[in-house]
Design a protein around this motif. Structure first.
Motif, short mmCIF file in Angstrom:
data_model
loop_
_atom_site.label_atom_id
_atom_site.label_comp_id
_atom_site.label_asym_id
_atom_site.label_seq_id
_atom_site.Cartn_x
_atom_site.Cartn_y
_atom_site.Cartn_z
N HIS A 134 -10.29 1.60 -4.01
CA HIS A 134 -10.11 0.24 -3.53
C HIS A 134 -9.35 -0.61 -4.56
O HIS A 134 -8.50 -1.43 -4.21
N TRP A 142 -5.75 0.46 -4.39
CA TRP A 142 -5.17 -0.03 -3.13
C TRP A 142 -4.79 -1.50 -3.26
O TRP A 142 -3.70 -1.91 -2.85
N ASN A 143 -5.68 -2.29 -3.81
CA ASN A 143 -5.43 -3.73 -3.92
C ASN A 143 -4.38 -4.07 -4.97
O ASN A 143 -3.85 -5.19 -4.97
N LYS A 199 -1.00 2.41 -3.50
CA LYS A 199 -1.64 2.87 -2.25
C LYS A 199 -1.65 4.39 -2.12
O LYS A 199 -2.62 4.96 -1.61
N HIS A 210 -11.90 4.79 3.78
CA HIS A 210 -10.51 4.39 3.53
C HIS A 210 -10.46 3.43 2.34
O HIS A 210 -11.33 2.56 2.20
N GLY A 230 -8.84 0.87 1.84
CA GLY A 230 -8.75 -0.54 2.22
C GLY A 230 -10.05 -1.15 2.67
O GLY A 230 -10.16 -2.39 2.78
N THR A 267 -13.78 -2.67 2.69
CA THR A 267 -14.50 -3.51 1.74
C THR A 267 -15.98 -3.15 1.79
O THR A 267 -16.62 -3.27 2.83
N GLU A 304 -10.13 1.53 7.66
CA GLU A 304 -9.39 0.70 6.71
C GLU A 304 -9.83 -0.75 6.66
O GLU A 304 -9.99 -1.34 5.58
N THR A 305 -10.02 -1.38 7.82
CA THR A 305 -10.33 -2.81 7.83
C THR A 305 -11.82 -3.09 8.01
O THR A 305 -12.21 -4.22 8.29
#
Length: 234
Positions: free
Chosen positions: A42, A45-46, A50, A69, A71, A73, A90-91
């Motif tokens: 994570h 990714w941030n 990626k 994933h 992404g 949280t 992911e989301t």
């Protein structure tokens, strides 16, 4: 980082009666390792790395059987119990103090970009094999029953069971203690079937009474005809 790890180990000890020591958790709990891999992925990714985030995530999946994933949280003190087969998209957003059992999927229902995975509130318990799909919200301190398929929002302090998921509201204060008795979860489908059986039983009783009354009326009718015939003969 070390403070977060300490909090997660403490949360595992509180939620898993099989956890005997810190060293056992550190060496033998795949859910604990999966979250460590995810924290690193994570972060990468941030910060724009990626590809490396996905590579690290895949190593975590290979070693633990848990796919998160980069992404997604994930909050604090999340406990993934056993964990094999878990997929978090992911989301997806997972709040603090969430308990997730094996086989859970926090998946999407569209190929469009944007928010397409669920948001899980704090203190939620998601039973083994449950599927929470789409951009929906599971409210704080709710419980998702084993094998449930949740396609709509679940309010806070509720229990959702069945396929598709059905909400059973729970009154009172938010659930502070973790209740692992999944066998005691309400089953609205079973309740409806039970009501249908009871209705069928009552209907049978009423039909039996009607038949008995019909037979009595028929006997009286026949007796009346016989009496009239006797009087006519005389």
């Amino acid at each position: 980082m070390f403070k977060t790890l300490k909090e997660e180990i403490k949360a595992i000890k509180l939620k898993d009666p099989a956890a005997r020591s810190t060293i056992e958790i550190f060496l033998c709990y795949p859910g604990f390792y999966a979250l460590i891999f995810h924290r690193v992925s994570h972060y990468l990714w941030n910060h724009g790395f990626k590809l490396w985030a996905r590579i690290n995530s895949n190593w975590g999946r290979f070693l633990t059987g848990i796919e998160i994933h980069p992404g997604a949280t994930i909050g604090k003190r999340v406990f993934i119990d056993h964990g094999m087969g878990i997929v978090i998209g992911e989301t997806a957003e997972v709040g603090d103090d969430v308990l997730i059992y094996q086989g859970v999927i926090l998946g999407g229902t569209t190929t469009n970009k944007g928010k397409r995975h669920p948001t899980i509130g704090k203190g939620v318990i998601i039973g083994a094999g449950a599927k929470v799909m789409g951009n929906i919200t599971v409210g704080d301190y709710s419980k998702i029953g084993t094998g449930a398929v949740v396609l709509k929002d679940v309010p806070p302090n509720c229990t959702c069971v069945g396929v598709p998921g059905r909400i059973v509201k729970r009154e009172g204060e938010p659930i502070k203690e973790v209740d692992l008795e999944h066998g005691n979860l309400p089953d609205p489908v079973s309740d409806v079937i039970k009501q249908l059986f009871e209705l069928h039983y009552e209907t049978d009783k009423q039909i039996k009474v009607l038949y008995e009354q019909h037979d009595l009326c028929l006997v009286d009718y026949v007796d009346g005809i016989e009496e009239e015939l006797d009087e006519t003969t005389l």
